[in-house]
Design a protein around this motif. Sequence first.
Motif, short mmCIF file in Angstrom:
data_model
loop_
_atom_site.label_atom_id
_atom_site.label_comp_id
_atom_site.label_asym_id
_atom_site.label_seq_id
_atom_site.Cartn_x
_atom_site.Cartn_y
_atom_site.Cartn_z
N ALA A 1 0.84 -1.21 0.00
CA ALA A 1 0.00 0.00 0.00
C ALA A 1 0.87 1.26 0.00
CB ALA A 1 -0.92 -0.01 1.22
N LEU B 1 -6.28 -1.04 -1.76
CA LEU B 1 -5.04 -1.60 -1.22
C LEU B 1 -4.80 -1.12 0.21
CD1 LEU B 1 -2.57 -1.22 -4.24
CD2 LEU B 1 -3.91 -3.22 -3.56
N ILE B 2 -5.13 0.14 0.48
CA ILE B 2 -4.97 0.68 1.84
C ILE B 2 -6.00 0.03 2.76
CG2 ILE B 2 -4.95 2.77 3.24
CD1 ILE B 2 -4.30 4.31 0.65
#
Length: 346
Positions: free
Chosen positions: A110, A133-134
């Motif tokens: 991330a 992704l985070i």
Amino acid sequence: MVRTMSLLRALLRTSRMIRHAPRLADGLPPDDAVLLDAPDDRVGPALVAAALGEYEPAAKLLATTRDAAEWENRDRYVMRLAYFAHSRGEWLSSWLTAAPRDPDALTVKAELAVRRAWDSPVRTERLREIGPLIDAAAEATPRDPVPWRIALDHARGIHARHSDFETLWEEALSRSPHHYGCHVAALRYLSAQWYGSHRECFDFAEQAAADALPGSLVQALPTRAVFARMEDTALTGAYPCGPLERERTDAAADRAVALSAAYPAGDPWPAEVRNLTAYVLVRQGRWEEALEQFRLIGPCATSFPWNRLSDDPLGQFLDTRGGVRIQVASMTPLRTRTTGGRRPAH
């Protein structure tokens, strides 16, 4: 007569520099001994292994920081490993292939994705694409504030509203109320260059510093606010501000100097804070205090803040350090006198 006096002052200044500059080099490592962003003893071996395509040392290091809740170290190591993966990412790809749900690998992934998106000419679009992704990193390690620091950086790039920023900030605080990286990310969002103002930036930094634990780098956060203010002015010359702002600037520098004094000379942990403090002191014309910061920095130069002034941050650091030494030498009297005004005995 005026011309003669100007010449005499110039000669006196030169004489002072010649006399005192060598002595003022005491405690300053030679130029070739200064390292830029040198890794510490823990992440260094992981970077060496990554250069060989091996991810196991990095995985072990980050797992250790997660298990021990070493959030400050974890954040630094995630950023350092992601920076390395930006140009040499084979080891990270191998790690994700072997363990696609590993919380540490997902966090580095991330961070790397955000870094790459920030470098893109279509930054906002790229950043919006990597939000999941985070989220995945945050879900994989629920106690960890580092994904929320990444989310705060991400929010700044996607032009998040204040209400969205405040939600992310509360999530970060609930995991680590005094996390330095999260505070820096929040300060950037609140700066005048982005979505806040100079007053809002200062207020946030000063309150955070007042609430910070003893020895916490958050105590130096007002110096970050000062730097953000200085970036709005020319990067050279005097720092123009009114009496109130000057008072806040001086107080921020004083607090950072006190924090720096609490750590050993050459300690890599407060190195970035010391580099920033030295820069702010130079901009204020506090030459002797700036020189002392350079002594405390020792060989630990950091890219920030010098990369904001030059494409060669190490060269900028060394040039500034040398200039400060010459400035202090030129201000030092040629001879030291006793209290009674007589010349010391030889």
